[in-house]
Design a protein around this motif. Structure first.
Motif, PDB file in Angstrom:
ATOM      1  N   GLU A 299      22.533  64.058 -39.244  1.00  8.24           N
ATOM      2  CA  GLU A 299      21.800  65.270 -39.630  1.00  8.24           C
ATOM      3  C   GLU A 299      22.275  65.785 -40.981  1.00  8.24           C
ATOM      4  O   GLU A 299      21.590  66.578 -41.625  1.00  8.24           O
ATOM      5  N   PHE A 300      23.450  65.346 -41.390  1.00  8.57           N
ATOM      6  CA  PHE A 300      24.090  65.826 -42.611  1.00  8.57           C
ATOM      7  C   PHE A 300      24.916  64.656 -43.142  1.00  8.57           C
ATOM      8  O   PHE A 300      25.536  63.935 -42.363  1.00  8.57           O
ATOM      9  N   VAL A 301      24.933  64.451 -44.465  1.00  5.79           N
ATOM     10  CA  VAL A 301      25.660  63.316 -45.044  1.00  5.79           C
ATOM     11  C   VAL A 301      26.542  63.790 -46.191  1.00  5.79           C
ATOM     12  O   VAL A 301      26.098  64.552 -47.057  1.00  5.79           O
ATOM     13  N   PHE A 302      27.799  63.343 -46.179  1.00  6.13           N
ATOM     14  CA  PHE A 302      28.691  63.518 -47.318  1.00  6.13           C
ATOM     15  C   PHE A 302      28.693  62.188 -48.074  1.00  6.13           C
ATOM     16  O   PHE A 302      29.212  61.187 -47.579  1.00  6.13           O
ATOM     17  N   PHE A 303      28.092  62.170 -49.268  1.00  3.71           N
ATOM     18  CA  PHE A 303      28.019  60.962 -50.083  1.00  3.71           C
ATOM     19  C   PHE A 303      29.149  61.030 -51.102  1.00  3.71           C
ATOM     20  O   PHE A 303      29.122  61.808 -52.047  1.00  3.71           O
ATOM     21  N   VAL A 304      30.170  60.193 -50.891  1.00  2.00           N
ATOM     22  CA  VAL A 304      31.378  60.221 -51.729  1.00  2.00           C
ATOM     23  C   VAL A 304      31.274  59.142 -52.804  1.00  2.00           C
ATOM     24  O   VAL A 304      30.986  57.978 -52.499  1.00  2.00           O
ATOM     25  N   VAL A 305      31.518  59.546 -54.048  1.00  2.00           N
ATOM     26  CA  VAL A 305      31.405  58.588 -55.161  1.00  2.00           C
ATOM     27  C   VAL A 305      32.617  58.699 -56.077  1.00  2.00           C
ATOM     28  O   VAL A 305      33.318  59.711 -56.105  1.00  2.00           O
ATOM     29  N   ILE A 330      29.537  64.224 -53.324  1.00  2.34           N
ATOM     30  CA  ILE A 330      30.953  64.559 -53.525  1.00  2.34           C
ATOM     31  C   ILE A 330      31.549  63.595 -54.539  1.00  2.34           C
ATOM     32  O   ILE A 330      31.640  62.384 -54.295  1.00  2.34           O
ATOM     33  N   ILE A 331      31.932  64.122 -55.681  1.00  2.23           N
ATOM     34  CA  ILE A 331      32.587  63.305 -56.695  1.00  2.23           C
ATOM     35  C   ILE A 331      34.084  63.451 -56.462  1.00  2.23           C
ATOM     36  O   ILE A 331      34.688  64.486 -56.785  1.00  2.23           O
ATOM     37  N   ASN A 332      34.679  62.412 -55.878  1.00  2.83           N
ATOM     38  CA  ASN A 332      36.086  62.471 -55.496  1.00  2.83           C
ATOM     39  C   ASN A 332      36.984  62.000 -56.661  1.00  2.83           C
ATOM     40  O   ASN A 332      36.487  61.505 -57.670  1.00  2.83           O
ATOM     41  N   LYS A 333      38.277  62.159 -56.461  1.00  6.86           N
ATOM     42  CA  LYS A 333      39.294  61.810 -57.475  1.00  6.86           C
ATOM     43  C   LYS A 333      39.050  62.596 -58.761  1.00  6.86           C
ATOM     44  O   LYS A 333      39.153  62.068 -59.882  1.00  6.86           O
ATOM     45  N   ALA A 334      38.704  63.898 -58.550  1.00  9.70           N
ATOM     46  CA  ALA A 334      38.401  64.755 -59.699  1.00  9.70           C
ATOM     47  C   ALA A 334      39.617  64.961 -60.592  1.00  9.70           C
ATOM     48  O   ALA A 334      39.475  65.310 -61.782  1.00  9.70           O
ATOM     49  N   ASP A 335      40.821  64.742 -60.061  1.00  9.42           N
ATOM     50  CA  ASP A 335      42.039  64.898 -60.859  1.00  9.42           C
ATOM     51  C   ASP A 335      42.116  63.861 -61.981  1.00  9.42           C
ATOM     52  O   ASP A 335      42.888  64.024 -62.934  1.00  9.42           O
ATOM     53  N   GLU A 336      41.308  62.793 -61.871  1.00  8.44           N
ATOM     54  CA  GLU A 336      41.298  61.756 -62.902  1.00  8.44           C
ATOM     55  C   GLU A 336      40.272  62.051 -63.988  1.00  8.44           C
ATOM     56  O   GLU A 336      40.124  61.281 -64.940  1.00  8.44           O
ATOM     57  N   LEU A 337      39.529  63.184 -63.837  1.00  8.15           N
ATOM     58  CA  LEU A 337      38.471  63.521 -64.797  1.00  8.15           C
ATOM     59  C   LEU A 337      38.889  64.705 -65.663  1.00  8.15           C
ATOM     60  O   LEU A 337      39.527  65.643 -65.177  1.00  8.15           O
ATOM     61  N   SER A 338      38.487  64.677 -66.914  1.00 10.62           N
ATOM     62  CA  SER A 338      38.741  65.811 -67.805  1.00 10.62           C
ATOM     63  C   SER A 338      37.698  66.896 -67.544  1.00 10.62           C
ATOM     64  O   SER A 338      36.673  66.654 -66.900  1.00 10.62           O
ATOM     65  N   ASP A 339      37.942  68.097 -68.037  1.00  9.71           N
ATOM     66  CA  ASP A 339      36.975  69.195 -67.891  1.00  9.71           C
ATOM     67  C   ASP A 339      35.643  68.835 -68.531  1.00  9.71           C
ATOM     68  O   ASP A 339      34.573  69.165 -68.008  1.00  9.71           O
ATOM     69  N   VAL A 340      35.706  68.170 -69.663  1.00 12.78           N
ATOM     70  CA  VAL A 340      34.468  67.780 -70.361  1.00 12.78           C
ATOM     71  C   VAL A 340      33.671  66.806 -69.499  1.00 12.78           C
ATOM     72  O   VAL A 340      32.446  66.935 -69.358  1.00 12.78           O
ATOM     73  N   GLU A 341      34.357  65.818 -68.909  1.00 15.18           N
ATOM     74  CA  GLU A 341      33.671  64.840 -68.058  1.00 15.18           C
ATOM     75  C   GLU A 341      33.030  65.520 -66.850  1.00 15.18           C
ATOM     76  O   GLU A 341      31.907  65.183 -66.456  1.00 15.18           O
ATOM     77  N   GLN A 342      33.732  66.481 -66.288  1.00 19.00           N
ATOM     78  CA  GLN A 342      33.181  67.190 -65.127  1.00 19.00           C
ATOM     79  C   GLN A 342      31.927  67.975 -65.516  1.00 19.00           C
ATOM     80  O   GLN A 342      30.934  67.989 -64.777  1.00 19.00           O
ATOM     81  N   LYS A 343      31.958  68.650 -66.679  1.00 15.19           N
ATOM     82  CA  LYS A 343      30.800  69.425 -67.143  1.00 15.19           C
ATOM     83  C   LYS A 343      29.599  68.507 -67.381  1.00 15.19           C
ATOM     84  O   LYS A 343      28.459  68.854 -67.065  1.00 15.19           O
ATOM     85  N   GLU A 344      29.854  67.348 -67.969  1.00 19.47           N
ATOM     86  CA  GLU A 344      28.755  66.393 -68.231  1.00 19.47           C
ATOM     87  C   GLU A 344      28.128  65.900 -66.923  1.00 19.47           C
ATOM     88  O   GLU A 344      26.909  65.751 -66.820  1.00 19.47           O
ATOM     89  N   LEU A 345      28.972  65.650 -65.932  1.00 17.59           N
ATOM     90  CA  LEU A 345      28.463  65.197 -64.628  1.00 17.59           C
ATOM     91  C   LEU A 345      27.645  66.286 -63.942  1.00 17.59           C
ATOM     92  O   LEU A 345      26.629  66.007 -63.304  1.00 17.59           O
ATOM     93  N   LEU A 346      28.078  67.550 -64.084  1.00 19.66           N
ATOM     94  CA  LEU A 346      27.342  68.653 -63.455  1.00 19.66           C
ATOM     95  C   LEU A 346      25.970  68.872 -64.096  1.00 19.66           C
ATOM     96  O   LEU A 346      25.050  69.354 -63.447  1.00 19.66           O
ATOM     97  N   ILE A 347      25.855  68.537 -65.376  1.00 25.56           N
ATOM     98  CA  ILE A 347      24.545  68.636 -66.031  1.00 25.56           C
ATOM     99  C   ILE A 347      23.575  67.637 -65.398  1.00 25.56           C
ATOM    100  O   ILE A 347      22.409  67.943 -65.128  1.00 25.56           O
TER     101      ILE A 347
END
Length: 453
Positions: A299-305, A330-347
């Motif tokens: 009924e609900f899915v957590f898609f981890v990438v 869910i974008i996991n291992k976020a500690d390996e991403l920079s703030d810029v990379e995270q912002k680009e992914l959220l766009i």
């Protein structure tokens, strides 16, 4: 099993275990008489709390506190003696055996609640509320159990019954006295309006109850994704234990691993599935197929990438499977991403949440789940909510009958046909409170309860 409700019954009201105090309950006409057979100093026929010694013939067994109630002023509506003895398996069982040897029989599961119901101390909704309270798995279940046990919502069902009986009575007058076609409130349009009001109340009750039942029973949630993206780490972080094996080796999870979390009033039943990838390993292939099946069933899915693998073939395939599914990316291992990379992914993926499961950084995911399944409205509701599957089934039947009646009256069918369905509605409302139910069915209902309750 056919039971004799005139028997005096006994059962432990607390779990028999090594503990400071255990509670034993006796109910029935002979409750006081039986206790006084095992105590040299009688408890008087007067409501109160007494300290007494229990003997097995000449041997002291225990010194206990006795709480005595007398019909009809007790939970069961019968004479009741509650014995607070020193805990312990041997001691508690010895006292129960003494009581059995002196004329009581062992209570069946739920028999105390059943007697309370049969003696008109509680209705079936209150009885189910007691069971819901005992087995509550989250805050919402606890609230509903307390509300229904207390009888605070009994008026809601009585109001529905009164509304239905009023409409039945109006129609019956039209059937018995057709010459009086100008009775106030009995025109076709007025009857339709009255039925629509009842149907509206039932519809809202059904919606509230179905939402609550799903939140309490648990939302079947699959954790899916490629191998080695952190699905098992995420499961462990959510349930706060090392239930799934976590390694850097691809294909570690070959079968489903399950867990459960409670967030306010919502229960999430988690299933960690095998990582999806190209492989020739026969066993792993079976696990991967199961993962795809769980996507369809959940009924609900957590898609981890993993952010660096977003466009991989396996992820593209999973995205396609999730097109019409309620899911969280869910974008996991976020500690390996920079703030810029995270912002680009959220766009590109504005609904995504970032986690670092190995570091227990899952706050964003928890908040996302809460926004999708917010039970605050139900937690704050002062209206009747029913969560038992049989109760919800009865409400669904009531709604079906009401809609049939509305359809028939809108199509100008004879009013006696409309009343057939309304009498069925009346009967189903009676089943909801236990007023119209066969003894065998009642026995089955109460047998699912705890021993001693």
């Amino acid at each position: 099993m056919q039971i004799n409700i005139t028997d005096t019954i006994v059962a432990p009201a607390t779990t028999i275990a090594t503990q400071a105090i255990a509670l034993i309950r006796i109910s029935g006409d002979d409750a006081l008489k039986i206790f006084n057979r095992i105590s040299p100093k009688n408890v008087p026929h007067k409501k109160g709390i007494y300290v007494r010694k229990i003997y097995d013939q000449q041997n002291l067994v225990d010194e206990v506190v006795v709480n005595a109630y007398f019909a009809p002023e007790s939970f069961t509506g019968e004479n009741v003696v509650e014995i607070a003895c020193h805990g312990g398996v041997l001691n508690t069982n010895r006292i129960i055996k003494l009581i059995l040897n002196n004329g009581a029989r062992m209570a069946l599961k739920g028999e105390f609640s059943q007697r309370s119901f049969l003696n008109n101390k509680i209705n079936l909704i209150q009885a189910e509320g007691i069971n819901d309270l005992i087995h509550a798995s989250n805050d919402l279940a606890l609230k509903i159990g307390v509300d229904n046990m207390s009888g605070s919502h009994n008026k809601a069902i009585l109001s529905l019954k009164n509304d239905v009986m009023d409409i039945i009575s109006r129609i019956q007058v039209l059937i018995d006295y057709p010459e009086y076609d100008d009775i106030e409130g009995s025109s076709n349009q007025e009857l339709i309006e009255a039925l629509e009001k009842v149907n509206h109340k039932v519809t809202n009750l059904l919606i509230r109850s179905q939402m609550a039942s799903k939140s309490i029973e648990g939302i079947k949630t699959a954790i899916v994704g490629k191998t080695n993206v952190g699905k098992s780490s995420l499961l462990n972080a959510l349930i706060n234990e090392d239930k799934a094996i976590v390694t850097d080796i691809h294909g570690t999870t070959r079968d489903v691993v399950e867990g459960q979390i409670n967030l306010n009033g919502v229960t999430i039943n988690l299933i960690d599935t095998a990582g999806i990838r190209e492989t020739k390993d026969v066993v792993e292939l079976i696990g991967i197929q199961k993962s795809k099946d769980y996507i369809n069933q959940a009924e609900f899915v957590f898609f981890v990438v993993n952010a660096k693998q977003m466009d991989d073939l396996e992820n593209v395939q999973i995205f396609k499977l999730l097109e019409n599914k309620n899911h969280i990316l869910i974008i996991n291992k976020a500690d390996e991403l920079s703030d810029v990379e995270q912002k680009e992914l959220l766009i590109k993926y504005p609904e995504a949440v970032f986690t670092s499961a190995l570091n227990d950084d899952i706050g964003g995911l928890i908040n996302k789940i809460k926004t999708k399944y917010d039970s605050d409205q139900l937690l704050q509701s002062n209206e009747l909510i029913l969560i038992n599957i049989n109760q919800i089934n009865l409400i669904e039947q009531i709604k079906t009958k009401l809609e049939t009646a509305l359809n028939n009256i809108n199509n100008y069918l004879p009013v006696d046909i409309i009343n057939v369905d309304l009498y069925d509605v009346w009967g189903l409302l009676g089943e909801l409170t236990g007023e119209q139910m066969e003894d065998e069915i009642l026995d089955n209902i109460f047998r699912k309860y705890c021993l001693g309750k």
